[in-house]
Motif scaffolding. Sequence first.
Motif, PDB file in Angstrom:
ATOM      1  N   TRP A  52     -30.690 -40.822-121.985  1.00  0.00           N
ATOM      2  CA  TRP A  52     -30.996 -42.365-122.417  1.00  0.00           C
ATOM      3  C   TRP A  52     -32.415 -42.690-121.553  1.00  0.00           C
ATOM      4  CZ3 TRP A  52     -29.206 -46.029-125.098  1.00  0.00           C
ATOM      5  CH2 TRP A  52     -27.760 -45.701-125.865  1.00  0.00           C
ATOM      6  N   TYR A  53     -32.679 -41.855-120.756  1.00  0.00           N
ATOM      7  CA  TYR A  53     -34.282 -42.258-120.173  1.00  0.00           C
ATOM      8  C   TYR A  53     -35.104 -41.847-121.471  1.00  0.00           C
ATOM      9  CZ  TYR A  53     -38.753 -41.364-118.273  1.00  0.00           C
ATOM     10  OH  TYR A  53     -39.830 -41.232-117.698  1.00  0.00           O
ATOM     11  N   LEU A  54     -34.999 -40.529-122.080  1.00  0.00           N
ATOM     12  CA  LEU A  54     -35.878 -40.414-123.120  1.00  0.00           C
ATOM     13  C   LEU A  54     -35.839 -41.247-124.205  1.00  0.00           C
ATOM     14  CD1 LEU A  54     -35.480 -36.574-123.006  1.00  0.00           C
ATOM     15  CD2 LEU A  54     -37.517 -37.892-122.465  1.00  0.00           C
ATOM     16  N   ALA A  66     -33.188 -47.892-128.883  1.00  0.00           N
ATOM     17  CA  ALA A  66     -32.999 -46.564-128.041  1.00  0.00           C
ATOM     18  C   ALA A  66     -31.638 -46.390-128.755  1.00  0.00           C
ATOM     19  CB  ALA A  66     -33.004 -46.959-126.499  1.00  0.00           C
ATOM     20  N   LEU A  67     -30.639 -47.265-128.764  1.00  0.00           N
ATOM     21  CA  LEU A  67     -29.380 -46.884-129.049  1.00  0.00           C
ATOM     22  C   LEU A  67     -29.415 -46.225-130.598  1.00  0.00           C
ATOM     23  CD1 LEU A  67     -26.243 -47.266-128.923  1.00  0.00           C
ATOM     24  CD2 LEU A  67     -26.366 -49.445-130.040  1.00  0.00           C
ATOM     25  N   GLU A  71     -27.853 -42.367-131.323  1.00  0.00           N
ATOM     26  CA  GLU A  71     -26.994 -42.218-132.257  1.00  0.00           C
ATOM     27  C   GLU A  71     -27.505 -41.130-133.249  1.00  0.00           C
ATOM     28  OE1 GLU A  71     -23.593 -42.097-134.923  1.00  0.00           O
ATOM     29  OE2 GLU A  71     -23.775 -42.629-132.650  1.00  0.00           O
ATOM     30  N   GLU A  72     -28.543 -41.183-133.600  1.00  0.00           N
ATOM     31  CA  GLU A  72     -29.445 -40.255-134.515  1.00  0.00           C
ATOM     32  C   GLU A  72     -29.275 -38.954-133.971  1.00  0.00           C
ATOM     33  OE1 GLU A  72     -33.907 -39.101-136.413  1.00  0.00           O
ATOM     34  OE2 GLU A  72     -33.476 -41.210-135.625  1.00  0.00           O
ATOM     35  N   ALA A  73     -29.717 -38.947-132.628  1.00  0.00           N
ATOM     36  CA  ALA A  73     -29.760 -37.493-131.946  1.00  0.00           C
ATOM     37  C   ALA A  73     -28.186 -36.948-132.028  1.00  0.00           C
ATOM     38  CB  ALA A  73     -30.252 -37.725-130.477  1.00  0.00           C
ATOM     39  N   ARG A  74     -27.189 -37.728-131.728  1.00  0.00           N
ATOM     40  CA  ARG A  74     -25.931 -37.195-131.783  1.00  0.00           C
ATOM     41  C   ARG A  74     -25.418 -36.939-133.181  1.00  0.00           C
ATOM     42  NH1 ARG A  74     -21.265 -38.233-133.987  1.00  0.00           N
ATOM     43  NH2 ARG A  74     -21.987 -40.265-135.009  1.00  0.00           N
TER      44      ARG A  74
END
Length: 95
Positions: A52-54, A66-67, A71-74
């Motif tokens: 979440w920091y990144l 950021a959300l 989600e894209e990373a997940r």
Amino acid sequence: MSGSYWHVTTDQHQLLDDPKHQALTYHEQDGIEVDWASEAYEAIAHMYSMIWYLADKAAEGDKARALALVEEARRNEKAGFAASPGVAPPPDDEE
């Protein structure tokens, strides 16, 4: 998938503060009691905070962006792992 991001977060991507994830289960290793469940939860909490920091930094404070990044990373965790330095081999046994 076992060990999924969704096993430790809510549908809103909030880290679960669930006592079962912080259960005190001790195992003895090299004569020292190690609280593996607590240690694992602490590691998850640290990585969650770093994610979440990144995401917040990349989104320049835009919470919706950021959300979307998280989600894209997940959804692309395998590509993220491929981009990482990888997994270190286990240490040699010193017997």
